[in-house]
Scaffold this active site. Structure first.
Site, PDB file in Angstrom:
ATOM      1  N   ASN A  13       0.875  -1.178   0.000  1.00  0.00           N
ATOM      2  CA  ASN A  13       0.000   0.000   0.000  1.00  0.00           C
ATOM      3  C   ASN A  13       0.909   1.223   0.000  1.00  0.00           C
ATOM      4  O   ASN A  13       1.505   1.551   1.023  1.00  0.00           O
ATOM      5  CB  ASN A  13      -0.896  -0.033   1.248  1.00  0.00           C
ATOM      6  CG  ASN A  13      -1.732   1.224   1.390  1.00  0.00           C
ATOM      7  OD1 ASN A  13      -1.763   2.068   0.487  1.00  0.00           O
ATOM      8  ND2 ASN A  13      -2.409   1.352   2.520  1.00  0.00           N
ATOM      9  N   HIS A  98      -9.365   1.001   4.904  1.00  0.00           N
ATOM     10  CA  HIS A  98      -8.102   1.180   5.610  1.00  0.00           C
ATOM     11  C   HIS A  98      -8.320   2.096   6.813  1.00  0.00           C
ATOM     12  O   HIS A  98      -9.135   3.016   6.760  1.00  0.00           O
ATOM     13  CB  HIS A  98      -7.057   1.777   4.662  1.00  0.00           C
ATOM     14  CG  HIS A  98      -5.687   1.739   5.246  1.00  0.00           C
ATOM     15  ND1 HIS A  98      -5.242   2.687   6.139  1.00  0.00           N
ATOM     16  CD2 HIS A  98      -4.677   0.852   5.098  1.00  0.00           C
ATOM     17  CE1 HIS A  98      -4.006   2.367   6.501  1.00  0.00           C
ATOM     18  NE2 HIS A  98      -3.628   1.266   5.887  1.00  0.00           N
ATOM     19  N   GLU A 170      -5.110  -5.106  10.500  1.00  0.00           N
ATOM     20  CA  GLU A 170      -4.112  -4.061  10.698  1.00  0.00           C
ATOM     21  C   GLU A 170      -4.380  -3.325  12.012  1.00  0.00           C
ATOM     22  O   GLU A 170      -5.214  -2.395  12.050  1.00  0.00           O
ATOM     23  CB  GLU A 170      -4.154  -3.049   9.548  1.00  0.00           C
ATOM     24  CG  GLU A 170      -3.782  -3.622   8.203  1.00  0.00           C
ATOM     25  CD  GLU A 170      -3.201  -2.558   7.276  1.00  0.00           C
ATOM     26  OE1 GLU A 170      -2.100  -2.774   6.788  1.00  0.00           O
ATOM     27  OE2 GLU A 170      -3.838  -1.513   7.071  1.00  0.00           O
ATOM     28  N   SER A 216       3.675  -2.163  10.227  1.00  0.00           N
ATOM     29  CA  SER A 216       5.124  -2.228  10.446  1.00  0.00           C
ATOM     30  C   SER A 216       5.720  -3.602  10.114  1.00  0.00           C
ATOM     31  O   SER A 216       6.684  -4.030  10.760  1.00  0.00           O
ATOM     32  CB  SER A 216       5.476  -1.800  11.874  1.00  0.00           C
ATOM     33  OG  SER A 216       5.071  -0.452  12.096  1.00  0.00           O
TER      34      SER A 216
HETATM   35  P1  13P Z   1       3.184   0.354   7.633  1.00  0.00           P
HETATM   36  O1  13P Z   1       3.724  -0.937   7.041  1.00  0.00           O
HETATM   37  O2  13P Z   1       3.907   1.575   7.139  1.00  0.00           O
HETATM   38  O3  13P Z   1       3.082   0.277   9.121  1.00  0.00           O
HETATM   39  O4  13P Z   1       1.690   0.516   7.081  1.00  0.00           O
HETATM   40  C1  13P Z   1       0.833  -0.568   7.154  1.00  0.00           C
HETATM   41  C2  13P Z   1      -0.389  -0.236   6.408  1.00  0.00           C
HETATM   42  O5  13P Z   1      -1.160   0.620   6.790  1.00  0.00           O
HETATM   43  C3  13P Z   1      -0.643  -0.947   5.153  1.00  0.00           C
HETATM   44  O6  13P Z   1      -1.920  -0.711   4.679  1.00  0.00           O
END
Ligand code: 13P
Length: 255
Positions: A13, A98, A170, A216
């Site tokens: 993403n 999201h 997430e 992350s």
């Molecule tokens: P990060 O990998 O930067 O933490 O973001 C995760 C994310 O929101 C993917 O949609």
């Protein structure tokens, strides 16, 4: 069910990063980095970079997704993009719900459901995001909340529809913070999502749905997260903009 029967899906993403020219250059670097991938690889650039990225992805193993999709087919919805518009370009996935959309743009479980419906109806695969914030985790309501978000997002979906659905867990506190969920935390919630799917659709259908972890995930922690029985892939933010790191995550998913 053996998780190896579910194909791992690693999706990048890119969020609000990369102009069309920068996106094309990133694709030039990503293509060799993910060559020979043993999993499905998806990149989700900003809308305006989709044509440039699709052009680069043609004939490769990289599929292209959008970061959002509107629920109506057309009409007076200034600034929105319909699913058919994406499908016509050759886009195959759409991220829906999201946490940044929920947090900053008023997305609700109901609009997530409508957007996911529109994506699937247009033949796209909907990557439906769910996740708790830190206060909710500390209050001990994570599982209840995830079940509710998932259930509402899937309202009206049939078992057949689920073939075009990926659930991305997430945790909001892990996104962009460098604070990854432990493998055990990710597995616990992904397993709870699969249990809900089994309650709603039966175990066989639930066993066929890919569930991603996001927050992350990086080249160092991907292998341990992806080794969990119910973690079938990753939704990657920051690390998806770094070809070597994204390539390493793809490799970790393909073994
Ligand atoms: P990060 O990998 O930067 O933490 O973001 C995760 C994310 O929101 C993917 O949609």
């Amino acid at each position: 069910m053996d998780k190896n029967k579910r194909r791992a899906v690693i999706a990048g993403n890119w969020k609000m990063n990369k102009t069309p020219a920068e996106a094309a250059a990133l694709m030039d670097a990503l293509l060799p980095a993910v060559a020979g991938a043993g999993c499905d690889v998806v990149v989700c650039p900003p809308f305006v970079a989709l044509p440039a990225v699709l052009d680069k992805a043609r004939g490769s193993a990289i599929a292209v997704g959008a970061q959002n999709v509107h629920f109506e087919k057309s009409g007076a919805y200034t600034g929105e993009i319909a699913a058919d518009m994406l499908a016509e370009l050759g886009v195959r996935y759409a991220i829906v719900g999201h946490s940044e959309r929920r947090q900053y743009f008023g997305e609700t479980d109901e609009t997530v459901n409508k957007r996911a419906r529109a994506a699937v109806d247009a033949g796209l695969c909907a990557i439906i995001c769910v996740g708790e914030n830190l206060a909710q985790r500390e209050q001990g309501v994570t599982e209840d909340l995830i079940r509710l978000q998932t259930r509402v997002a899937l309202g009206g979906f049939t078992a057949e529809d689920l073939k075009k659905v990926i659930i991305a867990y997430e945790p909001v506190w892990a996104i962009g913070t460098g604070r990854t969920a432990t493998a055990a935390q990710a597995e616990e919630v992904c397993a709870a999502i699969r249990m809900l799917l089994a309650e709603l659709y039966g175990q066989k259908v639930a066993d066929g749905v890919s569930i991603q972890y996001g927050g992350s995930m990086n080249a160092e922690n991907a292998a341990e997260l992806l080794a969990q029985p119910n973690v079938d892939g990753g939704l990657i933010g920051g690390a998806s903009l770094k070809p070597a790191d994204f390539g390493a995550i793809v490799k970790a998913a393909g073994v």
